[in-house]
Design a protein around this motif. Sequence first.
Motif, PDB file in Angstrom:
ATOM      1  N   PRO A   1       0.831  -1.212   0.000  1.00 34.12           N
ATOM      2  CA  PRO A   1       0.000   0.000   0.000  1.00 34.12           C
ATOM      3  C   PRO A   1       0.859   1.253   0.000  1.00 34.12           C
ATOM      4  CG  PRO A   1       0.123  -0.924   2.204  1.00 34.12           C
ATOM      5  CD  PRO A   1       0.850  -1.880   1.296  1.00 34.12           C
ATOM      6  N   ALA A   2       0.209   2.394  -0.134  1.00 39.25           N
ATOM      7  CA  ALA A   2       0.939   3.669  -0.155  1.00 39.25           C
ATOM      8  C   ALA A   2       1.584   3.951   1.188  1.00 39.25           C
ATOM      9  CB  ALA A   2      -0.020   4.800  -0.533  1.00 39.25           C
ATOM     10  N   SER A   3       0.931   3.533   2.265  1.00 35.48           N
ATOM     11  CA  SER A   3       1.433   3.770   3.613  1.00 35.48           C
ATOM     12  C   SER A   3       1.647   2.441   4.328  1.00 35.48           C
ATOM     13  CB  SER A   3       0.428   4.615   4.403  1.00 35.48           C
ATOM     14  OG  SER A   3       0.703   4.579   5.789  1.00 35.48           O
ATOM     15  N   ALA A   4       2.528   2.443   5.318  1.00 36.43           N
ATOM     16  CA  ALA A   4       2.768   1.256   6.140  1.00 36.43           C
ATOM     17  C   ALA A   4       1.749   1.129   7.263  1.00 36.43           C
ATOM     18  CB  ALA A   4       4.176   1.320   6.728  1.00 36.43           C
ATOM     19  N   PHE A   5       0.757   2.019   7.305  1.00 33.43           N
ATOM     20  CA  PHE A   5      -0.150   2.076   8.448  1.00 33.43           C
ATOM     21  C   PHE A   5      -0.913   0.767   8.654  1.00 33.43           C
ATOM     22  CE2 PHE A   5      -4.345   3.023  10.283  1.00 33.43           C
ATOM     23  CZ  PHE A   5      -3.965   3.576  11.492  1.00 33.43           C
ATOM     24  N   TYR A   6      -1.592   0.278   7.622  1.00 33.54           N
ATOM     25  CA  TYR A   6      -2.442  -0.898   7.821  1.00 33.54           C
ATOM     26  C   TYR A   6      -1.648  -2.190   7.999  1.00 33.54           C
ATOM     27  CZ  TYR A   6      -6.604   1.911   7.257  1.00 33.54           C
ATOM     28  OH  TYR A   6      -7.594   2.853   7.456  1.00 33.54           O
ATOM     29  N   PRO A   7      -0.535  -2.413   7.291  1.00 34.48           N
ATOM     30  CA  PRO A   7       0.283  -3.577   7.645  1.00 34.48           C
ATOM     31  C   PRO A   7       0.790  -3.523   9.088  1.00 34.48           C
ATOM     32  CG  PRO A   7       0.830  -2.823   5.449  1.00 34.48           C
ATOM     33  CD  PRO A   7      -0.102  -1.789   6.026  1.00 34.48           C
ATOM     34  N   ALA A   8       1.160  -2.335   9.546  1.00 28.22           N
ATOM     35  CA  ALA A   8       1.603  -2.199  10.936  1.00 28.22           C
ATOM     36  C   ALA A   8       0.455  -2.462  11.899  1.00 28.22           C
ATOM     37  CB  ALA A   8       2.181  -0.804  11.161  1.00 28.22           C
ATOM     38  N   LEU A   9      -0.738  -2.012  11.544  1.00 26.82           N
ATOM     39  CA  LEU A   9      -1.906  -2.250  12.383  1.00 26.82           C
ATOM     40  C   LEU A   9      -2.226  -3.737  12.454  1.00 26.82           C
ATOM     41  CD1 LEU A   9      -4.397  -1.274  13.975  1.00 26.82           C
ATOM     42  CD2 LEU A   9      -5.560  -0.977  11.772  1.00 26.82           C
ATOM     43  N   ALA A  10      -2.139  -4.439  11.325  1.00 25.54           N
ATOM     44  CA  ALA A  10      -2.396  -5.880  11.318  1.00 25.54           C
ATOM     45  C   ALA A  10      -1.395  -6.612  12.201  1.00 25.54           C
ATOM     46  CB  ALA A  10      -2.338  -6.408   9.886  1.00 25.54           C
ATOM     47  N   ALA A  11      -0.123  -6.234  12.105  1.00 21.19           N
ATOM     48  CA  ALA A  11       0.903  -6.874  12.924  1.00 21.19           C
ATOM     49  C   ALA A  11       0.676  -6.591  14.405  1.00 21.19           C
ATOM     50  CB  ALA A  11       2.284  -6.387  12.494  1.00 21.19           C
ATOM     51  N   LEU A  12       0.290  -5.365  14.724  1.00 16.93           N
ATOM     52  CA  LEU A  12       0.025  -5.006  16.114  1.00 16.93           C
ATOM     53  C   LEU A  12      -1.174  -5.776  16.655  1.00 16.93           C
ATOM     54  CD1 LEU A  12       0.414  -3.277  18.648  1.00 16.93           C
ATOM     55  CD2 LEU A  12      -0.931  -1.483  17.542  1.00 16.93           C
ATOM     56  N   THR A  13      -2.224  -5.900  15.866  1.00 21.15           N
ATOM     57  CA  THR A  13      -3.411  -6.619  16.310  1.00 21.15           C
ATOM     58  C   THR A  13      -3.094  -8.083  16.581  1.00 21.15           C
ATOM     59  OG1 THR A  13      -4.821  -5.124  15.028  1.00 21.15           O
ATOM     60  CG2 THR A  13      -5.782  -7.216  15.706  1.00 21.15           C
ATOM     61  N   GLU A  14      -2.343  -8.694  15.689  1.00 20.52           N
ATOM     62  CA  GLU A  14      -1.959 -10.099  15.884  1.00 20.52           C
ATOM     63  C   GLU A  14      -1.114 -10.264  17.145  1.00 20.52           C
ATOM     64  OE1 GLU A  14       0.617 -13.472  15.820  1.00 20.52           O
ATOM     65  OE2 GLU A  14       1.398 -11.690  14.835  1.00 20.52           O
ATOM     66  N   ALA A  15      -0.140  -9.375  17.347  1.00 23.38           N
ATOM     67  CA  ALA A  15       0.719  -9.463  18.531  1.00 23.38           C
ATOM     68  C   ALA A  15      -0.055  -9.187  19.812  1.00 23.38           C
ATOM     69  CB  ALA A  15       1.880  -8.482  18.396  1.00 23.38           C
ATOM     70  N   PHE A  16      -0.992  -8.241  19.755  1.00 20.38           N
ATOM     71  CA  PHE A  16      -1.813  -7.926  20.914  1.00 20.38           C
ATOM     72  C   PHE A  16      -2.623  -9.142  21.347  1.00 20.38           C
ATOM     73  CE2 PHE A  16      -5.995  -6.602  22.518  1.00 20.38           C
ATOM     74  CZ  PHE A  16      -5.624  -5.849  23.628  1.00 20.38           C
ATOM     75  N   CYS A  17      -3.262  -9.809  20.399  1.00 21.20           N
ATOM     76  CA  CYS A  17      -4.086 -10.978  20.740  1.00 21.20           C
ATOM     77  C   CYS A  17      -3.207 -12.125  21.235  1.00 21.20           C
ATOM     78  CB  CYS A  17      -4.907 -11.402  19.541  1.00 21.20           C
ATOM     79  SG  CYS A  17      -6.249 -10.244  19.138  1.00 21.20           S
ATOM     80  N   ARG A  18      -2.061 -12.306  20.617  1.00 20.84           N
ATOM     81  CA  ARG A  18      -1.143 -13.353  21.078  1.00 20.84           C
ATOM     82  C   ARG A  18      -0.679 -13.073  22.506  1.00 20.84           C
ATOM     83  NH1 ARG A  18       3.866 -12.644  19.716  1.00 20.84           N
ATOM     84  NH2 ARG A  18       3.290 -11.677  17.714  1.00 20.84           N
ATOM     85  N   HIS A  19      -0.425 -11.810  22.808  1.00 21.19           N
ATOM     86  CA  HIS A  19       0.020 -11.410  24.142  1.00 21.19           C
ATOM     87  C   HIS A  19      -1.088 -11.640  25.172  1.00 21.19           C
ATOM     88  CE1 HIS A  19       3.278  -9.458  26.281  1.00 21.19           C
ATOM     89  NE2 HIS A  19       2.418  -8.678  26.905  1.00 21.19           N
ATOM     90  N   ARG A  20      -2.303 -11.285  24.807  1.00 22.01           N
ATOM     91  CA  ARG A  20      -3.437 -11.489  25.704  1.00 22.01           C
ATOM     92  C   ARG A  20      -3.684 -12.990  25.946  1.00 22.01           C
ATOM     93  NH1 ARG A  20      -2.377  -7.291  26.218  1.00 22.01           N
ATOM     94  NH2 ARG A  20      -1.949  -8.198  28.256  1.00 22.01           N
ATOM     95  N   LEU A  21      -3.480 -13.822  24.931  1.00 21.46           N
ATOM     96  CA  LEU A  21      -3.647 -15.259  25.106  1.00 21.46           C
ATOM     97  C   LEU A  21      -2.604 -15.803  26.077  1.00 21.46           C
ATOM     98  CD1 LEU A  21      -4.860 -17.993  24.424  1.00 21.46           C
ATOM     99  CD2 LEU A  21      -3.369 -18.093  22.410  1.00 21.46           C
ATOM    100  N   ALA A  22      -1.362 -15.370  25.928  1.00 19.25           N
ATOM    101  CA  ALA A  22      -0.307 -15.828  26.820  1.00 19.25           C
ATOM    102  C   ALA A  22      -0.633 -15.426  28.263  1.00 19.25           C
ATOM    103  CB  ALA A  22       1.039 -15.247  26.390  1.00 19.25           C
ATOM    104  N   GLU A  23      -1.146 -14.231  28.445  1.00 14.92           N
ATOM    105  CA  GLU A  23      -1.532 -13.762  29.780  1.00 14.92           C
ATOM    106  C   GLU A  23      -2.640 -14.644  30.368  1.00 14.92           C
ATOM    107  OE1 GLU A  23      -2.306  -9.396  31.109  1.00 14.92           O
ATOM    108  OE2 GLU A  23      -4.197 -10.175  30.320  1.00 14.92           O
ATOM    109  N   ALA A  24      -3.642 -14.971  29.548  1.00 10.38           N
ATOM    110  CA  ALA A  24      -4.761 -15.774  30.034  1.00 10.38           C
ATOM    111  C   ALA A  24      -4.324 -17.187  30.383  1.00 10.38           C
ATOM    112  CB  ALA A  24      -5.863 -15.812  28.982  1.00 10.38           C
ATOM    113  N   GLU A  25      -3.386 -17.742  29.613  1.00 13.72           N
ATOM    114  CA  GLU A  25      -2.993 -19.125  29.813  1.00 13.72           C
ATOM    115  C   GLU A  25      -1.971 -19.310  30.921  1.00 13.72           C
ATOM    116  OE1 GLU A  25      -3.865 -21.160  25.491  1.00 13.72           O
ATOM    117  OE2 GLU A  25      -1.831 -20.473  25.918  1.00 13.72           O
ATOM    118  N   THR A  26      -1.312 -18.243  31.322  1.00 16.03           N
ATOM    119  CA  THR A  26      -0.295 -18.371  32.375  1.00 16.03           C
ATOM    120  C   THR A  26      -0.790 -17.896  33.732  1.00 16.03           C
ATOM    121  OG1 THR A  26       0.629 -16.204  31.767  1.00 16.03           O
ATOM    122  CG2 THR A  26       1.607 -18.168  30.762  1.00 16.03           C
ATOM    123  N   THR A  27      -2.046 -17.476  33.816  1.00 18.51           N
ATOM    124  CA  THR A  27      -2.592 -16.992  35.077  1.00 18.51           C
ATOM    125  C   THR A  27      -3.074 -18.160  35.934  1.00 18.51           C
ATOM    126  OG1 THR A  27      -3.305 -14.940  34.055  1.00 18.51           O
ATOM    127  CG2 THR A  27      -4.350 -15.540  36.121  1.00 18.51           C
TER     128      THR A  27
END
Length: 225
Positions: free
Chosen positions: A199-225
Motif C-alpha cells: 500500500p501507499a502507507s505502512a499504516f495498515y500492515p503495521a496495524l495488522a501486525a500489532l493486532t496479531e501481537a496484541f491478541c497473542r500477548h493477551r492469550l499468553a496472559e490468560a494461559e499463564t494466570t
Amino acid sequence: MMHTTAAGTCPPLSAEHFQRQALLCQWLATLLARELDEPTLQAYLAGDAAPLLDWLAEDGLAAEARRLRQALATLSLLAQPRLELAADFATLFLGDARHCAAPYASCYLSERGGFMAEPAQRMAERLADAGVAPAEDFNEPADHLAVMLDYLAGGYRQLAETRTPAERDSALAGIGQFLRQELCSWLPAFSQRAARLAPASAFYPALAALTEAFCRHRLAEAETT
C-alpha cells in the motif's frame, strides 16, 4: 475513537488492567472497521494515539507500537493522506479474499477459504448468547475482525467487574479460549498477507501486525494466570 488520558503503569490482572485491555480492543476494532475520517486522522497526526501506543509498549508490545507510531508519523508525507489511506484500506481489506488480507475468520479457517462459514456461525452464536449485535451501520458478517475485537472488549469489561478470584479465573479462561480458538488461530496468516501487499502507507500492515501481537500477548496472559 480518541483517548487522551496520560499513559501509566497499572497492576497486572487488576480491574484497571482489564479496563485498559477493553479500551485497546475497541480502539483496534475501530481502526479495522472502516477508513479513518478526516477529523480522526488529524487527531492522530496531532498525537492523540500516543497514550494508547504507550500503553501497548508498556505491556510488552514496544516493537509493534513503535512500528505503528512510525507509520502514523509518515502519513503527513503523503499528498492526500486520507484518500490514500482509504485506498490502502480497500486494497488490503476489501479486495478479492484470495489475494488481500480479508478481515474475516472464515477466509482462513474454513475448508474452502470462503465467507460466512463455520467461524461466522460460531461468532453469531456467541453474540446471541451475550445478547449483543454489531452496530446497525456496520453491515458485516459476525466473524469480521472488528466485531470479534469488540466482543473481546466486552469480555474484558466483564472481567474488570469480577469480585472474587474464582470469578476472575473463570472469566479469564473464557477469554483465553476465545482468543485461542477464534482469533489467534488465523491472525498470523492475516498479518502475513497484509505484510506482502504494497500500500501507499505502512499504516495498515503495521496495524495488522500489532493486532496479531496484541491478541497473542493477551492469550499468553490468560494461559499463564
